[in-house]
Design a protein around this motif. Structure first.
Motif, short mmCIF file in Angstrom:
data_model
loop_
_atom_site.label_atom_id
_atom_site.label_comp_id
_atom_site.label_asym_id
_atom_site.label_seq_id
_atom_site.Cartn_x
_atom_site.Cartn_y
_atom_site.Cartn_z
N SER A 1 14.88 -15.63 -8.55
CA SER A 1 13.42 -15.70 -8.66
C SER A 1 12.85 -16.01 -7.28
O SER A 1 13.32 -16.95 -6.62
N ILE A 2 11.87 -15.24 -6.85
CA ILE A 2 11.31 -15.39 -5.51
C ILE A 2 9.83 -15.72 -5.63
O ILE A 2 9.09 -15.11 -6.40
N SER A 3 9.38 -16.69 -4.85
CA SER A 3 7.98 -17.08 -4.81
C SER A 3 7.30 -16.35 -3.65
O SER A 3 7.85 -16.28 -2.55
N ASP A 4 6.14 -15.77 -3.90
CA ASP A 4 5.45 -14.99 -2.88
C ASP A 4 5.02 -15.90 -1.73
O ASP A 4 4.19 -16.80 -1.91
N PRO A 5 5.55 -15.68 -0.52
CA PRO A 5 5.24 -16.60 0.59
C PRO A 5 3.78 -16.59 1.02
O PRO A 5 3.29 -17.59 1.55
N SER A 6 3.06 -15.50 0.78
CA SER A 6 1.66 -15.45 1.22
C SER A 6 0.80 -16.47 0.51
O SER A 6 -0.25 -16.89 1.03
N LEU A 7 1.21 -16.91 -0.68
CA LEU A 7 0.40 -17.87 -1.43
C LEU A 7 0.38 -19.24 -0.77
O LEU A 7 -0.47 -20.08 -1.10
N TYR A 8 1.29 -19.50 0.18
CA TYR A 8 1.27 -20.76 0.91
C TYR A 8 0.14 -20.82 1.93
O TYR A 8 -0.19 -21.91 2.42
N ILE A 9 -0.44 -19.69 2.28
CA ILE A 9 -1.43 -19.68 3.35
C ILE A 9 -2.63 -20.53 2.98
O ILE A 9 -3.14 -21.31 3.79
N ARG A 10 -3.09 -20.35 1.74
CA ARG A 10 -4.25 -21.13 1.28
C ARG A 10 -4.17 -21.25 -0.24
O ARG A 10 -3.84 -20.31 -0.93
N GLU A 11 -4.48 -22.44 -0.75
CA GLU A 11 -4.29 -22.74 -2.16
C GLU A 11 -5.09 -21.81 -3.07
O GLU A 11 -4.63 -21.44 -4.15
N GLU A 12 -6.29 -21.40 -2.65
CA GLU A 12 -7.13 -20.60 -3.53
C GLU A 12 -6.68 -19.14 -3.64
O GLU A 12 -7.19 -18.39 -4.49
N LEU A 13 -5.75 -18.72 -2.80
CA LEU A 13 -5.22 -17.36 -2.94
C LEU A 13 -4.30 -17.31 -4.16
O LEU A 13 -3.33 -18.06 -4.24
N THR A 14 -4.61 -16.44 -5.10
CA THR A 14 -3.86 -16.41 -6.36
C THR A 14 -2.96 -15.19 -6.50
O THR A 14 -2.06 -15.20 -7.33
N LEU A 15 -3.18 -14.15 -5.70
CA LEU A 15 -2.41 -12.92 -5.85
C LEU A 15 -2.26 -12.25 -4.49
O LEU A 15 -3.25 -12.03 -3.79
N ALA A 16 -1.00 -11.91 -4.14
CA ALA A 16 -0.75 -11.26 -2.85
C ALA A 16 0.26 -10.12 -2.96
O ALA A 16 0.61 -9.53 -1.95
N TRP A 17 0.74 -9.83 -4.15
CA TRP A 17 1.55 -8.64 -4.42
C TRP A 17 2.88 -8.60 -3.63
O TRP A 17 3.49 -7.55 -3.52
N TYR A 18 3.28 -9.72 -3.01
CA TYR A 18 4.45 -9.73 -2.13
C TYR A 18 4.30 -8.64 -1.05
O TYR A 18 5.29 -8.06 -0.60
#
Length: 286
Positions: free
Chosen positions: A76-93
């Motif tokens: 299971s992999i967590s999308d790293p882009s979501l670490y940029i800012r808490e309010e970002l909810t979707l980044a599609w990897y």
């Protein structure tokens, strides 16, 4: 807390072993966090999440419930882009200004995991935004299977507020835009011959995704690509198949002989006789 941390993707690619647990790969200032449940020599099921809610804490690992009673490995992999800012909810990897397009990086990471645990098959699993990621990353991994439901196939054709949020947080604040990302449109990616297999499940009542994502994808699909479409009525709108149906499709993806053309042809015929919503298309590659 990661049980093992790699300084870079290059560092990870030189690893000689990998144990079950959470590991972290640092990549250009952002972590790629992953959770591995290892069973040597068994298929590797890779789970990629969709949009998170405010209740979700990072890293976010999905899929454990789907593999609990199976003799498989799970990554299971967590999308790293979501670490940029808490309010970002979707980044599609799909990456960010720091890491660039990460689909090929994640494909390399997954392939390395499969090599280290001697996985006999790689199956990428995800719905909606995780479906986009499974299709995108799977296109880099020859012989893999992408099992997806209600996926986006073109990021710009998703709801504007999610696209704008992703562009603003992941790209624009560093002076870039989504125009710098080459793999936004999977209909173009899959218009070229590829060596992976796609099992594409679609909610028959999700008109938005049928019109904006499924139909353009099916229409541009290269004739040599192997893709099986199935549409079912699971409820109203953009909802996943029931868990028991997903379990059945996972079992199918684990068992199918990818070289058995007769099997694929029978699947297409059975789907037509069952009255599945069009388009239903199975294409056999040599």
């Amino acid at each position: 807390m990661a049980s093992r941390t790699f300084d870079s993707l290059s560092d990870f690619m030189t690893a000689e072993s990998l144990e079950s647990g959470v590991f972290r790969v640092n990549d250009n200032g952002l972590p790629i966090d992953a959770s591995l449940e290892k069973h040597v020599g068994r298929p590797l099921l890779v789970f990629l999440h969709g949009a998170k809610t405010r209740k979700v804490n990072l890293p976010w690992f999905v899929g454990a419930g789907m593999t609990a009673e199976r003799d498989v490995s799970r990554l299971s992999i967590s999308d790293p882009s979501l670490y940029i800012r808490e309010e970002l909810t979707l980044a599609w990897y799909a990456g960010n200004a720091n890491q660039g397009d990460i689909s090929h990086k994640l494909a390399s990471l997954i392939s390395k995991c499969a090599e280290l645990i001697h996985a006999e098959r790689i199956i990428l699993i995800g719905g909606s935004g995780g479906g986009f990621a499974s299709l995108s990353i799977g296109a880099h991994i020859d012989g893999s299977i992408a099992l997806v439901w209600n996926p986006q196939t073109h990021i710009r054709k998703y709801y504007k507020r999610f696209v704008d949020d992703y562009e603003k947080v992941a790209w624009r604040e560093s002076g870039q835009t989504l125009k710098d990302l080459q793999r936004l449109d999977l209909t173009t990616v899959y218009s070229q011959p590829l060596k992976n297999t796609v099992i594409y499940l679609q909610s028959a009542t999700d008109e938005f995704h049928i019109q904006n994502h499924l139909e353009p994808f099916a229409q541009k699909l290269h004739p040599e690509n192997r893709c099986y479409f199935y549409s079912g009525t699971w409820g109203d709108g953009h909802i996943p198949p029931p868990k028991n149906q997903l379990a059945t499709w996972i079992s199918f993806a684990l068992a199918i002989d990818l070289d058995d053309q007769i099997l694929w042809q029978n699947l297409e015929a059975n789907t037509r006789s069952a009255g599945a919503t069009q388009p239903t298309k199975t294409v056999i590659s040599n």
